[in-house]
Design a protein around this motif. Structure first.
Motif, PDB file in Angstrom:
ATOM      1  N   GLU A  93      51.618 -38.655  29.889  1.00  0.00           N
ATOM      2  CA  GLU A  93      50.371 -39.214  29.362  1.00  0.00           C
ATOM      3  C   GLU A  93      49.192 -38.293  29.613  1.00  0.00           C
ATOM      4  OE1 GLU A  93      53.334 -42.340  29.788  1.00  0.00           O
ATOM      5  OE2 GLU A  93      52.551 -40.892  31.237  1.00  0.00           O
ATOM      6  N   VAL A  94      49.099 -37.705  30.800  1.00  0.00           N
ATOM      7  CA  VAL A  94      48.010 -36.774  31.101  1.00  0.00           C
ATOM      8  C   VAL A  94      48.160 -35.508  30.254  1.00  0.00           C
ATOM      9  CG1 VAL A  94      47.071 -35.235  32.888  1.00  0.00           C
ATOM     10  CG2 VAL A  94      47.448 -37.655  33.389  1.00  0.00           C
ATOM     11  N   ALA A  95      49.387 -35.040  30.078  1.00  0.00           N
ATOM     12  CA  ALA A  95      49.609 -33.854  29.235  1.00  0.00           C
ATOM     13  C   ALA A  95      49.188 -34.136  27.798  1.00  0.00           C
ATOM     14  CB  ALA A  95      51.075 -33.451  29.298  1.00  0.00           C
ATOM     15  N   GLU A  96      49.500 -35.323  27.295  1.00  0.00           N
ATOM     16  CA  GLU A  96      49.109 -35.680  25.920  1.00  0.00           C
ATOM     17  C   GLU A  96      47.584 -35.769  25.813  1.00  0.00           C
ATOM     18  OE1 GLU A  96      49.720 -39.214  22.570  1.00  0.00           O
ATOM     19  OE2 GLU A  96      50.694 -39.391  24.539  1.00  0.00           O
ATOM     20  N   ALA A  97      46.957 -36.403  26.807  1.00  0.00           N
ATOM     21  CA  ALA A  97      45.496 -36.516  26.802  1.00  0.00           C
ATOM     22  C   ALA A  97      44.851 -35.140  26.843  1.00  0.00           C
ATOM     23  CB  ALA A  97      45.029 -37.360  27.982  1.00  0.00           C
ATOM     24  N   ALA A  98      45.427 -34.242  27.621  1.00  0.00           N
ATOM     25  CA  ALA A  98      44.882 -32.885  27.726  1.00  0.00           C
ATOM     26  C   ALA A  98      44.931 -32.175  26.381  1.00  0.00           C
ATOM     27  CB  ALA A  98      45.658 -32.093  28.777  1.00  0.00           C
ATOM     28  N   GLY A  99      46.042 -32.321  25.670  1.00  0.00           N
ATOM     29  CA  GLY A  99      46.161 -31.682  24.366  1.00  0.00           C
ATOM     30  C   GLY A  99      45.158 -32.210  23.370  1.00  0.00           C
ATOM     31  N   LEU A 100      44.958 -33.526  23.361  1.00  0.00           N
ATOM     32  CA  LEU A 100      43.995 -34.134  22.450  1.00  0.00           C
ATOM     33  C   LEU A 100      42.567 -33.713  22.787  1.00  0.00           C
ATOM     34  CD1 LEU A 100      45.529 -37.726  22.306  1.00  0.00           C
ATOM     35  CD2 LEU A 100      45.347 -36.143  20.373  1.00  0.00           C
ATOM     36  N   ALA A 101      42.237 -33.746  24.075  1.00  0.00           N
ATOM     37  CA  ALA A 101      40.876 -33.388  24.495  1.00  0.00           C
ATOM     38  C   ALA A 101      40.587 -31.925  24.193  1.00  0.00           C
ATOM     39  CB  ALA A 101      40.689 -33.683  25.980  1.00  0.00           C
ATOM     40  N   ARG A 102      41.582 -31.057  24.381  1.00  0.00           N
ATOM     41  CA  ARG A 102      41.362 -29.644  24.083  1.00  0.00           C
ATOM     42  C   ARG A 102      41.126 -29.431  22.588  1.00  0.00           C
ATOM     43  NH1 ARG A 102      44.663 -24.298  26.286  1.00  0.00           N
ATOM     44  NH2 ARG A 102      43.530 -22.787  24.997  1.00  0.00           N
ATOM     45  N   ARG A 103      41.884 -30.132  21.750  1.00  0.00           N
ATOM     46  CA  ARG A 103      41.653 -30.014  20.312  1.00  0.00           C
ATOM     47  C   ARG A 103      40.218 -30.389  19.951  1.00  0.00           C
ATOM     48  NH1 ARG A 103      45.706 -33.786  17.533  1.00  0.00           N
ATOM     49  NH2 ARG A 103      44.154 -33.550  15.865  1.00  0.00           N
ATOM     50  N   ALA A 104      39.723 -31.460  20.547  1.00  0.00           N
ATOM     51  CA  ALA A 104      38.352 -31.881  20.272  1.00  0.00           C
ATOM     52  C   ALA A 104      37.352 -30.856  20.790  1.00  0.00           C
ATOM     53  CB  ALA A 104      38.089 -33.248  20.904  1.00  0.00           C
ATOM     54  N   ALA A 105      37.563 -30.384  22.026  1.00  0.00           N
ATOM     55  CA  ALA A 105      36.615 -29.451  22.639  1.00  0.00           C
ATOM     56  C   ALA A 105      36.544 -28.135  21.882  1.00  0.00           C
ATOM     57  CB  ALA A 105      36.996 -29.202  24.094  1.00  0.00           C
ATOM     58  N   GLU A 106      37.678 -27.655  21.420  1.00  0.00           N
ATOM     59  CA  GLU A 106      37.683 -26.378  20.711  1.00  0.00           C
ATOM     60  C   GLU A 106      37.009 -26.470  19.346  1.00  0.00           C
ATOM     61  OE1 GLU A 106      41.443 -23.963  22.621  1.00  0.00           O
ATOM     62  OE2 GLU A 106      41.852 -25.299  20.920  1.00  0.00           O
ATOM     63  N   ALA A 107      36.787 -27.696  18.876  1.00  0.00           N
ATOM     64  CA  ALA A 107      36.079 -27.881  17.610  1.00  0.00           C
ATOM     65  C   ALA A 107      34.573 -28.030  17.806  1.00  0.00           C
ATOM     66  CB  ALA A 107      36.620 -29.106  16.881  1.00  0.00           C
ATOM     67  N   ALA A 108      34.115 -28.027  19.062  1.00  0.00           N
ATOM     68  CA  ALA A 108      32.683 -28.168  19.340  1.00  0.00           C
ATOM     69  C   ALA A 108      31.947 -26.915  18.876  1.00  0.00           C
ATOM     70  CB  ALA A 108      32.462 -28.399  20.832  1.00  0.00           C
ATOM     71  N   ARG A 109      30.917 -27.081  18.064  1.00  0.00           N
ATOM     72  CA  ARG A 109      30.132 -25.946  17.583  1.00  0.00           C
ATOM     73  C   ARG A 109      29.108 -25.569  18.647  1.00  0.00           C
ATOM     74  NH1 ARG A 109      30.417 -25.018  12.006  1.00  0.00           N
ATOM     75  NH2 ARG A 109      29.177 -23.166  12.538  1.00  0.00           N
ATOM     76  N   PRO A 110      29.007 -24.294  19.016  1.00  0.00           N
ATOM     77  CA  PRO A 110      28.120 -23.889  20.106  1.00  0.00           C
ATOM     78  C   PRO A 110      26.673 -23.633  19.708  1.00  0.00           C
ATOM     79  CG  PRO A 110      29.400 -22.006  19.368  1.00  0.00           C
ATOM     80  CD  PRO A 110      29.871 -23.187  18.567  1.00  0.00           C
ATOM     81  N   GLU A 111      26.385 -23.565  18.413  1.00  0.00           N
ATOM     82  CA  GLU A 111      25.038 -23.194  17.995  1.00  0.00           C
ATOM     83  C   GLU A 111      23.991 -24.167  18.556  1.00  0.00           C
ATOM     84  OE1 GLU A 111      27.609 -23.667  15.966  1.00  0.00           O
ATOM     85  OE2 GLU A 111      27.662 -22.206  14.324  1.00  0.00           O
ATOM     86  N   GLY A 112      22.970 -23.601  19.221  1.00  0.00           N
ATOM     87  CA  GLY A 112      21.899 -24.417  19.769  1.00  0.00           C
ATOM     88  C   GLY A 112      22.301 -25.235  20.976  1.00  0.00           C
ATOM     89  N   ARG A 113      23.470 -24.966  21.526  1.00  0.00           N
ATOM     90  CA  ARG A 113      23.983 -25.752  22.659  1.00  0.00           C
ATOM     91  C   ARG A 113      24.405 -24.783  23.770  1.00  0.00           C
ATOM     92  NH1 ARG A 113      25.341 -31.164  20.578  1.00  0.00           N
ATOM     93  NH2 ARG A 113      25.225 -31.131  18.292  1.00  0.00           N
ATOM     94  N   PRO A 114      23.461 -24.334  24.583  1.00  0.00           N
ATOM     95  CA  PRO A 114      23.751 -23.259  25.537  1.00  0.00           C
ATOM     96  C   PRO A 114      24.770 -23.610  26.604  1.00  0.00           C
ATOM     97  CG  PRO A 114      21.554 -24.182  25.906  1.00  0.00           C
ATOM     98  CD  PRO A 114      22.039 -24.727  24.612  1.00  0.00           C
ATOM     99  N   LEU A 115      24.709 -24.823  27.154  1.00  0.00           N
ATOM    100  CA  LEU A 115      25.687 -25.170  28.190  1.00  0.00           C
ATOM    101  C   LEU A 115      27.076 -25.340  27.603  1.00  0.00           C
ATOM    102  CD1 LEU A 115      23.770 -27.575  30.606  1.00  0.00           C
ATOM    103  CD2 LEU A 115      24.920 -25.443  31.198  1.00  0.00           C
ATOM    104  N   ALA A 116      27.162 -25.961  26.439  1.00  0.00           N
ATOM    105  CA  ALA A 116      28.468 -26.092  25.799  1.00  0.00           C
ATOM    106  C   ALA A 116      29.048 -24.720  25.466  1.00  0.00           C
ATOM    107  CB  ALA A 116      28.350 -26.937  24.529  1.00  0.00           C
ATOM    108  N   ALA A 117      28.209 -23.832  24.948  1.00  0.00           N
ATOM    109  CA  ALA A 117      28.677 -22.486  24.609  1.00  0.00           C
ATOM    110  C   ALA A 117      29.195 -21.762  25.842  1.00  0.00           C
ATOM    111  CB  ALA A 117      27.540 -21.691  23.963  1.00  0.00           C
ATOM    112  N   ALA A 118      28.487 -21.908  26.948  1.00  0.00           N
ATOM    113  CA  ALA A 118      28.906 -21.240  28.179  1.00  0.00           C
ATOM    114  C   ALA A 118      30.244 -21.774  28.666  1.00  0.00           C
ATOM    115  CB  ALA A 118      27.835 -21.421  29.254  1.00  0.00           C
ATOM    116  N   HIS A 119      30.410 -23.078  28.660  1.00  0.00           N
ATOM    117  CA  HIS A 119      31.664 -23.660  29.136  1.00  0.00           C
ATOM    118  C   HIS A 119      32.810 -23.374  28.173  1.00  0.00           C
ATOM    119  CE1 HIS A 119      30.415 -26.081  32.721  1.00  0.00           C
ATOM    120  NE2 HIS A 119      29.243 -25.785  32.211  1.00  0.00           N
ATOM    121  N   LEU A 120      32.503 -23.265  26.894  1.00  0.00           N
ATOM    122  CA  LEU A 120      33.536 -22.889  25.928  1.00  0.00           C
ATOM    123  C   LEU A 120      34.047 -21.475  26.167  1.00  0.00           C
ATOM    124  CD1 LEU A 120      32.119 -24.389  22.612  1.00  0.00           C
ATOM    125  CD2 LEU A 120      34.483 -24.676  23.408  1.00  0.00           C
TER     126      LEU A 120
END
Length: 267
Positions: A93-120
């Motif tokens: 279950e944790v492995a499945e959640a990790a895969g889903l969360a990573r898919r969402a996070a990798e789709a985050a657009r960094p423009e105008g979002r300095p902390l998100a861009a840094a963590h990405l």
């Protein structure tokens, strides 16, 4: 949960940082590199810049940002193992959640979002529970960056943002918010007076109808401008992540990951 886990300070002081606020400011900002206090205060928004300046940039003379990032992952690993145990962390279950969360996070657009861009830009860990945590950190910063843009648009300064958030009854308790963000009684009182004059707070320091409408609009717009990663994940994927993540969150709450003096809903 990392901001309240004792393991965080233990690991970050282990790489050279001083105990106390430095662990928070350096730990969260380290993905941006050895930036100055003004940059950290701007990105974090509702902290007193003078408070930030007591830790940054001094932190970078004590520990390299890359070492801080590594120590932060180590602290999360230790804290999650203590509160959840290896059986949960190695579950499908944790492995499945990790895969889903990573898919969402990798789709985050960094423009105008300095902390998100840094963590990405941080290299992904390999263990599923750390992937899950890192993905959620990215999504958290992505949402927060968008939230700050809307606070600026609403004409709320950093201290006014935290004052109105406390007044909403949905955030930190007053004493914790004021102390943790480094604002004096006089500074807090001046912000309350200004918000009262603007019609956003009443004479008791509670949100007026106008103030509540403003906060509700900011929250709704924050959700709207931060929806991209979830749209990419899709309704079914987001629902599944919520289901899987809810189990983990309930276990963390049961383990006491949040101190009762912080959030009114968890007293």
């Amino acid at each position: 949960m990392t901001y309240f886990a004792p393991e965080t300070e233990q690991h970050l002081t282990g790489v050279g940082l001083k105990p106390g606020r430095m662990s928070y400011f350096a730990g969260r900002s380290a993905p941006m590199g050895a930036v100055g206090s003004a940059v950290v205060a701007a990105a974090f928004y509702n902290f007193n810049p003078a408070l930030v300046g007591r830790s940054i940039p001094a932190a970078w003379s004590l520990a390299d940002p890359s070492d801080v990032v590594a120590a932060r992952f180590a602290s999360v690993d230790a804290a999650l193992r203590r509160m959840l145990g290896d059986e949960v962390l190695t579950s499908p279950e944790v492995a499945e959640a990790a895969g889903l969360a990573r898919r969402a996070a990798e789709a985050a657009r960094p423009e105008g979002r300095p902390l998100a861009a840094a963590h990405l830009s941080v290299e992904w860990p390999t263990e599923p529970h750390l992937v899950l945590w890192h993905a959620l950190s990215i999504l958290r910063e992505h949402r927060g960056d968008g939230h700050i843009a809307l606070l600026v648009d609403a004409g709320l300064t950093g201290i006014e943002a935290i004052v109105t958030h406390v007044a909403s009854g949905k955030g930190f308790l007053l004493a914790f918010a004021q102390a943790s963000r480094g604002w004096s009684e006089d500074e807090w009182g001046a912000a309350v007076a200004g918000l009262t004059e603007r019609g956003l707070l009443d004479d008791q320091g509670a949100l007026t109808a106008q103030g509540a409408d403003l906060r509700n609009r900011i929250e709704a717009d924050t959700n709207r401008v931060g929806f991209g990663p979830w749209a990419h994940l899709g309704a079914d994927g987001a629902a599944r992540l919520g289901e899987l993540g809810g189990t983990v969150v309930r276990a963390l709450l049961a383990a006491g990951c949040f101190p009762p003096e912080v959030f009114p809903a968890r007293r």
